[in-house]
Design a protein around this motif. Structure first.
Motif, PDB file in Angstrom:
ATOM      1  N   VAL A  49     -80.668 -22.285 120.137  1.00  0.00           N
ATOM      2  CA  VAL A  49     -79.454 -21.456 121.045  1.00  0.00           C
ATOM      3  C   VAL A  49     -77.970 -21.932 120.868  1.00  0.00           C
ATOM      4  CG1 VAL A  49     -78.299 -21.960 123.274  1.00  0.00           C
ATOM      5  CG2 VAL A  49     -80.688 -21.774 123.498  1.00  0.00           C
ATOM      6  N   SER A  50     -78.146 -22.969 119.942  1.00  0.00           N
ATOM      7  CA  SER A  50     -76.883 -22.729 118.759  1.00  0.00           C
ATOM      8  C   SER A  50     -76.660 -21.881 117.814  1.00  0.00           C
ATOM      9  CB  SER A  50     -76.809 -24.565 118.169  1.00  0.00           C
ATOM     10  OG  SER A  50     -75.591 -24.369 117.532  1.00  0.00           O
ATOM     11  N   ALA A  51     -77.404 -21.974 116.795  1.00  0.00           N
ATOM     12  CA  ALA A  51     -78.148 -20.308 116.528  1.00  0.00           C
ATOM     13  C   ALA A  51     -77.406 -19.267 115.941  1.00  0.00           C
ATOM     14  CB  ALA A  51     -78.829 -21.037 114.814  1.00  0.00           C
ATOM     15  N   GLN A  52     -78.061 -19.178 117.554  1.00  0.00           N
ATOM     16  CA  GLN A  52     -77.807 -17.935 118.480  1.00  0.00           C
ATOM     17  C   GLN A  52     -76.154 -17.500 118.482  1.00  0.00           C
ATOM     18  OE1 GLN A  52     -80.524 -17.876 121.513  1.00  0.00           O
ATOM     19  NE2 GLN A  52     -82.276 -16.790 120.085  1.00  0.00           N
ATOM     20  N   GLN A  53     -75.866 -19.063 119.607  1.00  0.00           N
ATOM     21  CA  GLN A  53     -74.856 -18.336 119.441  1.00  0.00           C
ATOM     22  C   GLN A  53     -73.644 -18.318 118.239  1.00  0.00           C
ATOM     23  OE1 GLN A  53     -74.042 -21.802 121.589  1.00  0.00           O
ATOM     24  NE2 GLN A  53     -74.231 -20.527 123.966  1.00  0.00           N
ATOM     25  N   ALA A  54     -73.808 -19.315 117.489  1.00  0.00           N
ATOM     26  CA  ALA A  54     -72.667 -18.834 116.422  1.00  0.00           C
ATOM     27  C   ALA A  54     -73.342 -17.300 115.630  1.00  0.00           C
ATOM     28  CB  ALA A  54     -73.424 -20.285 115.250  1.00  0.00           C
ATOM     29  N   GLU A  55     -74.735 -16.873 114.949  1.00  0.00           N
ATOM     30  CA  GLU A  55     -74.696 -15.608 114.805  1.00  0.00           C
ATOM     31  C   GLU A  55     -74.194 -14.927 116.145  1.00  0.00           C
ATOM     32  OE1 GLU A  55     -76.213 -12.431 112.678  1.00  0.00           O
ATOM     33  OE2 GLU A  55     -75.978 -14.354 111.917  1.00  0.00           O
ATOM     34  N   ALA A  56     -74.172 -14.809 117.147  1.00  0.00           N
ATOM     35  CA  ALA A  56     -73.342 -13.900 117.950  1.00  0.00           C
ATOM     36  C   ALA A  56     -71.553 -13.687 117.685  1.00  0.00           C
ATOM     37  CB  ALA A  56     -73.851 -13.817 119.672  1.00  0.00           C
ATOM     38  N   THR A  57     -71.501 -15.323 117.377  1.00  0.00           N
ATOM     39  CA  THR A  57     -69.783 -15.144 117.366  1.00  0.00           C
ATOM     40  C   THR A  57     -69.420 -14.248 116.297  1.00  0.00           C
ATOM     41  OG1 THR A  57     -69.740 -17.335 118.579  1.00  0.00           O
ATOM     42  CG2 THR A  57     -68.072 -16.754 117.022  1.00  0.00           C
ATOM     43  N   ARG A  58     -71.004 -14.758 114.988  1.00  0.00           N
ATOM     44  CA  ARG A  58     -70.395 -14.418 113.035  1.00  0.00           C
ATOM     45  C   ARG A  58     -70.098 -12.284 113.652  1.00  0.00           C
ATOM     46  NH1 ARG A  58     -72.131 -12.068 109.344  1.00  0.00           N
ATOM     47  NH2 ARG A  58     -74.676 -11.281 110.436  1.00  0.00           N
ATOM     48  N   LEU A  59     -70.593 -11.901 114.260  1.00  0.00           N
ATOM     49  CA  LEU A  59     -71.178 -10.675 114.633  1.00  0.00           C
ATOM     50  C   LEU A  59     -69.786 -10.452 115.087  1.00  0.00           C
ATOM     51  CD1 LEU A  59     -74.929 -10.628 115.408  1.00  0.00           C
ATOM     52  CD2 LEU A  59     -73.607  -9.528 112.688  1.00  0.00           C
ATOM     53  N   ARG A  61     -66.797 -11.354 115.168  1.00  0.00           N
ATOM     54  CA  ARG A  61     -65.952 -11.331 114.291  1.00  0.00           C
ATOM     55  C   ARG A  61     -65.905 -10.470 113.376  1.00  0.00           C
ATOM     56  NH1 ARG A  61     -66.663 -15.771 111.432  1.00  0.00           N
ATOM     57  NH2 ARG A  61     -66.719 -17.260 113.475  1.00  0.00           N
ATOM     58  N   GLU A  62     -67.158  -9.864 112.528  1.00  0.00           N
ATOM     59  CA  GLU A  62     -66.966  -9.232 112.042  1.00  0.00           C
ATOM     60  C   GLU A  62     -66.851  -7.623 112.297  1.00  0.00           C
ATOM     61  OE1 GLU A  62     -67.614  -9.063 108.652  1.00  0.00           O
ATOM     62  OE2 GLU A  62     -67.871 -11.355 108.617  1.00  0.00           O
ATOM     63  N   LEU A  63     -67.035  -6.994 114.003  1.00  0.00           N
ATOM     64  CA  LEU A  63     -66.780  -5.860 114.132  1.00  0.00           C
ATOM     65  C   LEU A  63     -65.588  -6.333 114.713  1.00  0.00           C
ATOM     66  CD1 LEU A  63     -68.498  -3.757 115.547  1.00  0.00           C
ATOM     67  CD2 LEU A  63     -68.219  -4.920 117.786  1.00  0.00           C
ATOM     68  N   LEU A  72     -72.088  -1.944 116.513  1.00  0.00           N
ATOM     69  CA  LEU A  72     -72.030  -2.506 118.062  1.00  0.00           C
ATOM     70  C   LEU A  72     -73.144  -2.917 118.695  1.00  0.00           C
ATOM     71  CD1 LEU A  72     -69.539  -2.854 120.829  1.00  0.00           C
ATOM     72  CD2 LEU A  72     -70.207  -0.446 121.247  1.00  0.00           C
ATOM     73  N   GLU A  73     -73.841  -1.981 118.570  1.00  0.00           N
ATOM     74  CA  GLU A  73     -75.340  -2.044 119.800  1.00  0.00           C
ATOM     75  C   GLU A  73     -76.065  -3.523 118.749  1.00  0.00           C
ATOM     76  OE1 GLU A  73     -74.965   0.059 116.994  1.00  0.00           O
ATOM     77  OE2 GLU A  73     -75.074   1.788 119.177  1.00  0.00           O
ATOM     78  N   GLU A  74     -76.142  -4.289 117.496  1.00  0.00           N
ATOM     79  CA  GLU A  74     -76.902  -5.326 116.906  1.00  0.00           C
ATOM     80  C   GLU A  74     -75.384  -6.394 117.791  1.00  0.00           C
ATOM     81  OE1 GLU A  74     -77.293  -7.544 112.599  1.00  0.00           O
ATOM     82  OE2 GLU A  74     -75.830  -5.115 112.793  1.00  0.00           O
ATOM     83  N   THR A  75     -74.670  -6.077 117.831  1.00  0.00           N
ATOM     84  CA  THR A  75     -73.570  -7.010 118.195  1.00  0.00           C
ATOM     85  C   THR A  75     -73.792  -7.473 119.613  1.00  0.00           C
ATOM     86  OG1 THR A  75     -71.800  -7.136 116.509  1.00  0.00           O
ATOM     87  CG2 THR A  75     -71.248  -8.114 118.543  1.00  0.00           C
ATOM     88  N   MET A  76     -74.100  -6.747 120.316  1.00  0.00           N
ATOM     89  CA  MET A  76     -74.828  -6.434 121.427  1.00  0.00           C
ATOM     90  C   MET A  76     -76.243  -7.427 122.210  1.00  0.00           C
ATOM     91  SD  MET A  76     -71.318  -5.853 122.882  1.00  0.00           S
ATOM     92  CE  MET A  76     -71.876  -6.096 125.368  1.00  0.00           C
TER      93      MET A  76
END
Length: 108
Positions: A49-59, A61-63, A72-76
């Motif tokens: 779960v922590s890794a998923q949250q970190a990935e979402a945060t990274r995406l 930031r990149e967006l 945008l779709e990948e990020t959402m």
């Protein structure tokens, strides 16, 4: 983004779920499960779960930085996966606290 659909492979899905092709559970070897504990499973789930949250945060930031390789779709989708994982973790915690309270309130 190109999306290719593959036919559903029931045998592969059953194998990932620990089932034989006929839907019956595979025999579990005691040595394979001897090292696994509930605490280890919970720790692994929390790390996931922590890794998923970190990935979402990274995406996110990149967006925000207008990176053309991040959509945008990948990020959402990543944000929704992280939210669902967090909600599931929260529900497990609530159930554990409730069970602990019930056990502590039992009369001997």
């Amino acid at each position: 983004m190109e999306l290719k659909l593959r036919p559903f492979d029931f045998a592969q899905a059953a194998a990932r779920a620990g089932l034989a092709a006929n839907g019956q559970p595979l025999s579990v070897k005691p040595a394979a499960t001897a090292g696994a504990s509930f605490g280890d499973a919970m720790a692994q789930a929390l790390k996931s779960v922590s890794a998923q949250q970190a990935e979402a945060t990274r995406l996110q930031r990149e967006l925000q930085l207008d990176n053309p390789t991040v959509s945008l779709e990948e990020t959402m989708v990543s944000m929704q996966k992280a939210q669902i994982g967090f909600q599931a973790t929260l529900q497990v915690r609530n159930r554990l606290v409730s069970a602990y309270s019930d056990i502590m309130n039992m009369q001997i």
